[in-house]
Scaffold this motif. Sequence first.
Motif, PDB file in Angstrom:
ATOM      1  N   GLN A   1      13.280   6.922  20.739  1.00  0.00           N
ATOM      2  CA  GLN A   1      14.394   6.089  21.183  1.00  0.00           C
ATOM      3  C   GLN A   1      13.895   4.667  21.474  1.00  0.00           C
ATOM      4  OE1 GLN A   1      16.425   7.564  24.645  1.00  0.00           O
ATOM      5  NE2 GLN A   1      17.656   5.717  24.867  1.00  0.00           N
TER       6      GLN A   1
ATOM      7  N   GLU B   1      13.353   2.831  18.229  1.00  0.00           N
ATOM      8  CA  GLU B   1      14.638   2.397  17.673  1.00  0.00           C
ATOM      9  C   GLU B   1      15.157   1.163  18.400  1.00  0.00           C
ATOM     10  OE1 GLU B   1      17.405   5.649  17.608  1.00  0.00           O
ATOM     11  OE2 GLU B   1      16.084   6.876  16.353  1.00  0.00           O
ATOM     12  N   GLU B   2      15.034   1.141  19.723  1.00  0.00           N
ATOM     13  CA  GLU B   2      15.485  -0.018  20.492  1.00  0.00           C
ATOM     14  C   GLU B   2      14.666  -1.257  20.153  1.00  0.00           C
ATOM     15  OE1 GLU B   2      15.536   1.064  24.641  1.00  0.00           O
ATOM     16  OE2 GLU B   2      16.906   2.748  24.259  1.00  0.00           O
TER      17      GLU B   2
ATOM     18  N   ASN C   1      13.079  -1.813  17.360  1.00  0.00           N
ATOM     19  CA  ASN C   1      13.436  -2.206  15.992  1.00  0.00           C
ATOM     20  C   ASN C   1      14.767  -2.938  15.953  1.00  0.00           C
ATOM     21  OD1 ASN C   1      11.149  -1.211  14.776  1.00  0.00           O
ATOM     22  ND2 ASN C   1      12.039   0.763  14.299  1.00  0.00           N
ATOM     23  N   SER C   2      15.713  -2.538  16.789  1.00  0.00           N
ATOM     24  CA  SER C   2      17.009  -3.228  16.783  1.00  0.00           C
ATOM     25  C   SER C   2      16.867  -4.644  17.350  1.00  0.00           C
ATOM     26  CB  SER C   2      18.052  -2.430  17.564  1.00  0.00           C
ATOM     27  OG  SER C   2      17.768  -2.420  18.947  1.00  0.00           O
ATOM     28  N   ILE C   3      15.950  -4.834  18.305  1.00  0.00           N
ATOM     29  CA  ILE C   3      15.707  -6.162  18.858  1.00  0.00           C
ATOM     30  C   ILE C   3      15.079  -7.063  17.786  1.00  0.00           C
ATOM     31  CG2 ILE C   3      14.330  -7.487  20.510  1.00  0.00           C
ATOM     32  CD1 ILE C   3      14.647  -5.064  22.426  1.00  0.00           C
TER      33      ILE C   3
ATOM     34  N   GLY D   1      15.256  -6.674  14.596  1.00  0.00           N
ATOM     35  CA  GLY D   1      16.206  -6.889  13.499  1.00  0.00           C
ATOM     36  C   GLY D   1      17.235  -7.961  13.792  1.00  0.00           C
ATOM     37  N   THR D   2      17.434  -8.319  15.057  1.00  0.00           N
ATOM     38  CA  THR D   2      18.426  -9.340  15.393  1.00  0.00           C
ATOM     39  C   THR D   2      17.826 -10.726  15.471  1.00  0.00           C
ATOM     40  OG1 THR D   2      18.125  -8.997  17.785  1.00  0.00           O
ATOM     41  CG2 THR D   2      19.830  -7.697  16.685  1.00  0.00           C
ATOM     42  N   ASN D   3      16.502 -10.822  15.403  1.00  0.00           N
ATOM     43  CA  ASN D   3      15.860 -12.150  15.500  1.00  0.00           C
ATOM     44  C   ASN D   3      15.631 -12.758  14.158  1.00  0.00           C
ATOM     45  OD1 ASN D   3      15.758 -12.078  18.268  1.00  0.00           O
ATOM     46  ND2 ASN D   3      13.791 -11.031  18.299  1.00  0.00           N
TER      47      ASN D   3
END
Length: 81
Positions: free
Chosen positions: A69, A72-73, A75-77, A79-81
Motif C-alpha cells: 500500500q 502504491e501511495e 507511486n501515485s505521488i 506520478g503526479t509530479n
Amino acid sequence: MIADNGSFHHTQKVDTYVNEHRDRLEIKWLPPYCPDLNDIERTWRRLKASHASNFLFNSLDGLVENVRQGIEELNSIVGTN
C-alpha cells in the motif's frame, strides 16, 4: 550499472557474473557509506517511516500488504509530479 557497496554486491557469484560479462557490463560503484547518493535509500526511508516502523503486524502477510500500500501511495505521488 551503478551499484552501492552493499556486501551482497560483492559475493563470489556476483564477481563471477561481472567477470563473465565484462565486455558488455561496467559497474560504477558508489562510495561506501553514502546512502544520500543512492536514491532508493531515500525511498526506503520514507516507506519505512510511513508503513513499516512502529506498527505491530500479526503476520508477515499483514506487513507485506501494508508495504505494498505504501509503494502504491509513493507511486501515485511520483506520478503526479
